[in-house]
Design a protein around this motif. Structure first.
Motif, PDB file in Angstrom:
ATOM      1  N   LEU A  14      -4.328   0.413   8.736  1.00 32.44           N
ATOM      2  CA  LEU A  14      -4.041   0.168   7.336  1.00 32.44           C
ATOM      3  C   LEU A  14      -2.609  -0.289   7.151  1.00 32.44           C
ATOM      4  N   LYS A  16       0.014  -1.590   3.969  1.00 29.37           N
ATOM      5  CA  LYS A  16       0.171  -1.765   2.535  1.00 29.37           C
ATOM      6  C   LYS A  16       0.356  -3.250   2.218  1.00 29.37           C
ATOM      7  N   GLU A  20      -6.872  -4.584  -0.080  1.00 32.62           N
ATOM      8  CA  GLU A  20      -7.276  -3.176  -0.086  1.00 32.62           C
ATOM      9  C   GLU A  20      -8.090  -2.889   1.162  1.00 32.62           C
ATOM     10  N   LYS A  22      -9.795   0.320   3.906  1.00 29.10           N
ATOM     11  CA  LYS A  22     -10.208   1.712   4.060  1.00 29.10           C
ATOM     12  C   LYS A  22     -10.423   2.031   5.528  1.00 29.10           C
ATOM     13  N   LEU A  40       1.881  12.767   5.666  1.00 29.21           N
ATOM     14  CA  LEU A  40       2.069  11.620   4.778  1.00 29.21           C
ATOM     15  C   LEU A  40       3.096  11.916   3.698  1.00 29.21           C
ATOM     16  N   SER A  44       3.763   8.926  -0.027  1.00 27.14           N
ATOM     17  CA  SER A  44       2.762   8.014   0.528  1.00 27.14           C
ATOM     18  C   SER A  44       2.099   7.180  -0.564  1.00 27.14           C
ATOM     19  N   TYR A  46      -0.784   5.814   0.092  1.00 32.34           N
ATOM     20  CA  TYR A  46      -2.191   5.855   0.467  1.00 32.34           C
ATOM     21  C   TYR A  46      -2.944   6.857  -0.399  1.00 32.34           C
ATOM     22  N   ARG A  47      -4.272   6.700  -0.475  1.00 33.53           N
ATOM     23  CA  ARG A  47      -5.139   7.673  -1.124  1.00 33.53           C
ATOM     24  C   ARG A  47      -6.013   8.297  -0.037  1.00 33.53           C
ATOM     25  N   ILE A  57      -9.151   7.229   4.236  1.00 37.16           N
ATOM     26  CA  ILE A  57      -7.790   6.855   3.878  1.00 37.16           C
ATOM     27  C   ILE A  57      -7.832   5.430   3.349  1.00 37.16           C
ATOM     28  N   SER A  59      -5.747   2.147   1.536  1.00 36.54           N
ATOM     29  CA  SER A  59      -4.507   1.462   1.197  1.00 36.54           C
ATOM     30  C   SER A  59      -4.781   0.597  -0.025  1.00 36.54           C
TER      31      SER A  59
END
Length: 206
Positions: A14, A16, A20, A22, A40, A44, A46-47, A57, A59
């Motif tokens: 991933l 940024k 998008e 995953k 993180l 972070s 990220y989600r 995870i 981005s």
């Protein structure tokens, strides 16, 4: 999968940016999930989502983050103008080891009173697939979830331990989400907020 393996694989998968992406893997223990969250940190971008040893995870893309911010600002304008007490918790991690579930919403809010678990979670969807977001929120007891996808809202309300699709918010029954959706898509965020505030004030005074 151990935290060490995740740490080795994660940065390569991933990045940024405008796209998008995953990363999803199974067999992740709760301890590894919590260790990853610690690694993180709060900074972070990220989600992270967790459900029954499956880890996701994400981005988020630039457009994802723009929509998230616009929705949050517009909702808060509505709550301010209507004098509805709220606590904006952003992308705070909501999790329960007993329920084996955890999630970082795009935005989340407590409405009326402050609570450990937010009343409302908002999810911006640009990429399909992944862990079952509604199942995570059901396990955590979030009573209302809004999905923003294809420039419209879909509203899920928790009833008898399952989510039902509703035509309007049960937490904020006087909020016209179809109308608010039109302002989310305005390219100039300042113009969107200015026009929306006037719209809400006019509706309040009429």
């Amino acid at each position: 999968m151990t935290l060490a393996l995740l740490s080795d694989y994660f940065p390569l998968e991933l990045e940024k940016g405008d796209r998008e992406e995953k990363f999803i893997t199974s067999g992740v223990t709760w301890q590894a999930y919590e260790s990853l969250l610690t690694s993180l940190g709060n900074s972070s971008g990220y989600r992270v989502a967790y459900l029954l040893e499956t880890l996701e995870i994400m981005s988020p893309s630039r457009n994802h983050e723009l929509d998230k911010k616009n929705i949050g600002r517009l909702l808060e304008v509505y709550l301010e103008e209507k004098r509805i007490r709220f606590w904006g918790l952003g992308s705070m991690t909501i999790k329960s080891e007993d329920k084996q579930a955890g999630k970082e919403p795009d935005e989340c809010y407590c409405i009326g009173t402050d609570k450990e678990i937010p009343d409302l979670a908002i999810e911006v969807v640009y990429t399909s697939g992944g862990v079952d977001t509604l199942e995570i929120y059901r396990r955590l007891g979030v009573i209302e979830v809004w999905f923003w996808q294809n420039e419209q809202f879909t509203i899920y309300c928790l009833e008898n331990d399952s989510y039902q699709v509703k035509s309007n918010s049960q937490l904020l029954p006087n909020l016209d989400l179809n109308l608010m959706a039109e302002y989310v898509t305005i390219n100039d965020p300042l113009e969107a907020i200015t026009q929306w505030r006037k719209q809400v004030k006019d509706n309040t005074n009429s």
